[in-house]
Design a protein around this motif. Structure first.
Motif, PDB file in Angstrom:
ATOM      1  N   LEU A  56     -41.235 -16.497 -21.898  1.00  0.00           N
ATOM      2  CA  LEU A  56     -40.020 -17.047 -22.494  1.00  0.00           C
ATOM      3  C   LEU A  56     -39.695 -18.366 -21.825  1.00  0.00           C
ATOM      4  O   LEU A  56     -39.906 -18.527 -20.626  1.00  0.00           O
ATOM      5  CB  LEU A  56     -38.838 -16.092 -22.303  1.00  0.00           C
ATOM      6  CG  LEU A  56     -38.960 -14.711 -22.931  1.00  0.00           C
ATOM      7  CD1 LEU A  56     -37.800 -13.835 -22.491  1.00  0.00           C
ATOM      8  CD2 LEU A  56     -38.991 -14.822 -24.447  1.00  0.00           C
ATOM      9  N   MET A  57     -39.181 -19.287 -22.601  1.00  0.00           N
ATOM     10  CA  MET A  57     -38.676 -20.551 -22.045  1.00  0.00           C
ATOM     11  C   MET A  57     -37.221 -20.676 -22.467  1.00  0.00           C
ATOM     12  O   MET A  57     -36.847 -20.267 -23.569  1.00  0.00           O
ATOM     13  CB  MET A  57     -39.490 -21.748 -22.560  1.00  0.00           C
ATOM     14  CG  MET A  57     -40.898 -21.803 -22.006  1.00  0.00           C
ATOM     15  SD  MET A  57     -41.828 -23.235 -22.603  1.00  0.00           S
ATOM     16  CE  MET A  57     -41.047 -24.560 -21.688  1.00  0.00           C
ATOM     17  N   TRP A  58     -36.422 -21.235 -21.587  1.00  0.00           N
ATOM     18  CA  TRP A  58     -34.999 -21.426 -21.863  1.00  0.00           C
ATOM     19  C   TRP A  58     -34.763 -22.868 -22.285  1.00  0.00           C
ATOM     20  O   TRP A  58     -34.838 -23.784 -21.468  1.00  0.00           O
ATOM     21  CB  TRP A  58     -34.173 -21.102 -20.626  1.00  0.00           C
ATOM     22  CG  TRP A  58     -34.207 -19.639 -20.336  1.00  0.00           C
ATOM     23  CD1 TRP A  58     -35.122 -18.976 -19.566  1.00  0.00           C
ATOM     24  CD2 TRP A  58     -33.318 -18.655 -20.839  1.00  0.00           C
ATOM     25  NE1 TRP A  58     -34.855 -17.644 -19.557  1.00  0.00           N
ATOM     26  CE2 TRP A  58     -33.745 -17.403 -20.332  1.00  0.00           C
ATOM     27  CE3 TRP A  58     -32.206 -18.700 -21.680  1.00  0.00           C
ATOM     28  CZ2 TRP A  58     -33.098 -16.223 -20.634  1.00  0.00           C
ATOM     29  CZ3 TRP A  58     -31.562 -17.511 -21.968  1.00  0.00           C
ATOM     30  CH2 TRP A  58     -32.001 -16.289 -21.452  1.00  0.00           C
ATOM     31  N   SER A  67     -39.578 -17.460 -27.344  1.00  0.00           N
ATOM     32  CA  SER A  67     -40.857 -16.888 -26.922  1.00  0.00           C
ATOM     33  C   SER A  67     -41.965 -17.930 -27.115  1.00  0.00           C
ATOM     34  O   SER A  67     -41.968 -18.698 -28.076  1.00  0.00           O
ATOM     35  CB  SER A  67     -41.165 -15.608 -27.685  1.00  0.00           C
ATOM     36  OG  SER A  67     -41.293 -15.862 -29.063  1.00  0.00           O
ATOM     37  N   VAL A  68     -42.896 -17.921 -26.163  1.00  0.00           N
ATOM     38  CA  VAL A  68     -43.973 -18.902 -26.166  1.00  0.00           C
ATOM     39  C   VAL A  68     -45.285 -18.229 -25.775  1.00  0.00           C
ATOM     40  O   VAL A  68     -45.296 -17.128 -25.222  1.00  0.00           O
ATOM     41  CB  VAL A  68     -43.684 -20.066 -25.191  1.00  0.00           C
ATOM     42  CG1 VAL A  68     -42.448 -20.841 -25.607  1.00  0.00           C
ATOM     43  CG2 VAL A  68     -43.540 -19.562 -23.768  1.00  0.00           C
ATOM     44  N   ASP A  99     -44.353 -25.420 -32.456  1.00  0.00           N
ATOM     45  CA  ASP A  99     -44.120 -26.655 -31.697  1.00  0.00           C
ATOM     46  C   ASP A  99     -44.773 -26.559 -30.320  1.00  0.00           C
ATOM     47  O   ASP A  99     -44.693 -25.530 -29.648  1.00  0.00           O
ATOM     48  CB  ASP A  99     -42.629 -26.907 -31.493  1.00  0.00           C
ATOM     49  CG  ASP A  99     -41.941 -27.488 -32.704  1.00  0.00           C
ATOM     50  OD1 ASP A  99     -42.628 -27.784 -33.700  1.00  0.00           O
ATOM     51  OD2 ASP A  99     -40.699 -27.630 -32.662  1.00  0.00           O
ATOM     52  N   VAL A 100     -45.412 -27.645 -29.900  1.00  0.00           N
ATOM     53  CA  VAL A 100     -45.975 -27.722 -28.551  1.00  0.00           C
ATOM     54  C   VAL A 100     -44.842 -28.070 -27.596  1.00  0.00           C
ATOM     55  O   VAL A 100     -44.215 -29.119 -27.710  1.00  0.00           O
ATOM     56  CB  VAL A 100     -47.107 -28.769 -28.471  1.00  0.00           C
ATOM     57  CG1 VAL A 100     -47.586 -28.932 -27.044  1.00  0.00           C
ATOM     58  CG2 VAL A 100     -48.254 -28.381 -29.393  1.00  0.00           C
ATOM     59  N   LEU A 101     -44.541 -27.175 -26.667  1.00  0.00           N
ATOM     60  CA  LEU A 101     -43.435 -27.373 -25.734  1.00  0.00           C
ATOM     61  C   LEU A 101     -43.917 -27.889 -24.387  1.00  0.00           C
ATOM     62  O   LEU A 101     -43.160 -28.526 -23.658  1.00  0.00           O
ATOM     63  CB  LEU A 101     -42.662 -26.068 -25.554  1.00  0.00           C
ATOM     64  CG  LEU A 101     -42.115 -25.453 -26.848  1.00  0.00           C
ATOM     65  CD1 LEU A 101     -41.344 -24.183 -26.553  1.00  0.00           C
ATOM     66  CD2 LEU A 101     -41.254 -26.449 -27.602  1.00  0.00           C
ATOM     67  N   VAL A 102     -45.154 -27.593 -24.027  1.00  0.00           N
ATOM     68  CA  VAL A 102     -45.766 -28.106 -22.800  1.00  0.00           C
ATOM     69  C   VAL A 102     -47.199 -28.492 -23.147  1.00  0.00           C
ATOM     70  O   VAL A 102     -47.946 -27.690 -23.696  1.00  0.00           O
ATOM     71  CB  VAL A 102     -45.783 -27.057 -21.662  1.00  0.00           C
ATOM     72  CG1 VAL A 102     -46.371 -27.653 -20.395  1.00  0.00           C
ATOM     73  CG2 VAL A 102     -44.399 -26.494 -21.407  1.00  0.00           C
ATOM     74  N   THR A 103     -47.565 -29.727 -22.828  1.00  0.00           N
ATOM     75  CA  THR A 103     -48.913 -30.215 -23.081  1.00  0.00           C
ATOM     76  C   THR A 103     -49.734 -30.133 -21.802  1.00  0.00           C
ATOM     77  O   THR A 103     -49.257 -30.520 -20.732  1.00  0.00           O
ATOM     78  CB  THR A 103     -48.862 -31.683 -23.568  1.00  0.00           C
ATOM     79  OG1 THR A 103     -48.018 -31.749 -24.719  1.00  0.00           O
ATOM     80  CG2 THR A 103     -50.240 -32.197 -23.926  1.00  0.00           C
ATOM     81  N   ASP A 104     -50.943 -29.650 -21.899  1.00  0.00           N
ATOM     82  CA  ASP A 104     -51.898 -29.628 -20.782  1.00  0.00           C
ATOM     83  C   ASP A 104     -51.292 -29.003 -19.522  1.00  0.00           C
ATOM     84  O   ASP A 104     -51.261 -29.612 -18.470  1.00  0.00           O
ATOM     85  CB  ASP A 104     -52.394 -31.043 -20.501  1.00  0.00           C
ATOM     86  CG  ASP A 104     -53.530 -31.084 -19.497  1.00  0.00           C
ATOM     87  OD1 ASP A 104     -54.233 -30.070 -19.343  1.00  0.00           O
ATOM     88  OD2 ASP A 104     -53.690 -32.139 -18.839  1.00  0.00           O
ATOM     89  N   ILE A 105     -50.826 -27.762 -19.635  1.00  0.00           N
ATOM     90  CA  ILE A 105     -50.155 -27.119 -18.511  1.00  0.00           C
ATOM     91  C   ILE A 105     -51.085 -27.019 -17.300  1.00  0.00           C
ATOM     92  O   ILE A 105     -52.229 -26.582 -17.423  1.00  0.00           O
ATOM     93  CB  ILE A 105     -49.560 -25.748 -18.897  1.00  0.00           C
ATOM     94  CG1 ILE A 105     -48.629 -25.247 -17.807  1.00  0.00           C
ATOM     95  CG2 ILE A 105     -50.655 -24.735 -19.225  1.00  0.00           C
ATOM     96  CD1 ILE A 105     -47.596 -24.278 -18.256  1.00  0.00           C
ATOM     97  N   ALA A 114     -44.378 -22.647 -29.128  1.00  0.00           N
ATOM     98  CA  ALA A 114     -43.327 -21.707 -29.521  1.00  0.00           C
ATOM     99  C   ALA A 114     -43.891 -20.719 -30.522  1.00  0.00           C
ATOM    100  O   ALA A 114     -44.637 -21.087 -31.428  1.00  0.00           O
ATOM    101  CB  ALA A 114     -42.148 -22.464 -30.141  1.00  0.00           C
ATOM    102  N   THR A 115     -43.511 -19.450 -30.367  1.00  0.00           N
ATOM    103  CA  THR A 115     -43.988 -18.425 -31.302  1.00  0.00           C
ATOM    104  C   THR A 115     -42.920 -18.060 -32.322  1.00  0.00           C
ATOM    105  O   THR A 115     -43.162 -17.241 -33.202  1.00  0.00           O
ATOM    106  CB  THR A 115     -44.435 -17.156 -30.560  1.00  0.00           C
ATOM    107  OG1 THR A 115     -43.340 -16.628 -29.825  1.00  0.00           O
ATOM    108  CG2 THR A 115     -45.597 -17.462 -29.630  1.00  0.00           C
ATOM    109  N   ARG A 116     -41.742 -18.648 -32.177  1.00  0.00           N
ATOM    110  CA  ARG A 116     -40.663 -18.451 -33.160  1.00  0.00           C
ATOM    111  C   ARG A 116     -39.724 -19.636 -33.072  1.00  0.00           C
ATOM    112  O   ARG A 116     -39.700 -20.347 -32.070  1.00  0.00           O
ATOM    113  CB  ARG A 116     -39.903 -17.141 -32.910  1.00  0.00           C
ATOM    114  CG  ARG A 116     -39.105 -17.115 -31.628  1.00  0.00           C
ATOM    115  CD  ARG A 116     -38.297 -15.827 -31.509  1.00  0.00           C
ATOM    116  NE  ARG A 116     -37.520 -15.803 -30.295  1.00  0.00           N
ATOM    117  CZ  ARG A 116     -36.313 -16.312 -30.153  1.00  0.00           C
ATOM    118  NH1 ARG A 116     -35.726 -16.932 -31.158  1.00  0.00           N
ATOM    119  NH2 ARG A 116     -35.682 -16.252 -28.995  1.00  0.00           N
ATOM    120  N   PRO A 117     -38.932 -19.868 -34.094  1.00  0.00           N
ATOM    121  CA  PRO A 117     -37.993 -20.995 -34.057  1.00  0.00           C
ATOM    122  C   PRO A 117     -36.801 -20.716 -33.151  1.00  0.00           C
ATOM    123  O   PRO A 117     -36.466 -19.558 -32.878  1.00  0.00           O
ATOM    124  CB  PRO A 117     -37.548 -21.141 -35.513  1.00  0.00           C
ATOM    125  CG  PRO A 117     -37.791 -19.813 -36.141  1.00  0.00           C
ATOM    126  CD  PRO A 117     -38.911 -19.164 -35.382  1.00  0.00           C
TER     127      PRO A 117
END
Length: 119
Positions: A56-58, A67-68, A99-105, A114-117
């Motif tokens: 999860l990301m806040w 959820s991610v 949506d890509v929330l973190v690139t190249d972690i 993201a797995t949901r809006p």
């Protein structure tokens, strides 16, 4: 031959019981798999285990997490490092599924999506 290691394949629900043995010539013998993917899984699990990262990301200014998951597996040894880095980041709303929330972690070449809006 060296001692055999037992694994359970996680590529499909069948869960084949694999036996992996290093041969004297250095090759890895995988037995017990019902498909080619099982043999590939066994070799990878013993040489460089990989896992999909979920969590999860806040989002910033939100009381509800999103959820991610990673868009590809990351090395198992980096799983906790990647999770800690992911939790430090607070994406901006709105967020759409995919949506890509973190690139190249953590320099893995893997993105967190993201797995949901979230709004």
């Amino acid at each position: 031959m060296s001692a055999a290691q037992n694994l359970i394949c996680i590529n499909c629900p069948k869960g084949c019981r694999l036996t992996a043995t290093y041969m004297e010539d250095g090759n890895l013998l995988i037995q017990g798999n019902d498909c080619k993917r099982g043999a590939e899984y066994g070799k990878q699990e013993l040489t460089m285990p990989m896992r999909v990262l979920t969590g999860l990301m806040w989002p910033a200014d939100s009381k509800t997490p999103v959820s991610v998951k990673s868009d590809a597996p990351v090395p198992k040894e980096l799983l906790l490092t990647c999770a800690k880095k992911m939790y430090e980041i607070h994406p901006v709303l709105p967020i759409a599924k995919g949506d890509v929330l973190v690139t190249d972690i953590c320099g893995t070449g893997v993105n967190i999506i993201a797995t949901r809006p979230a709004r």
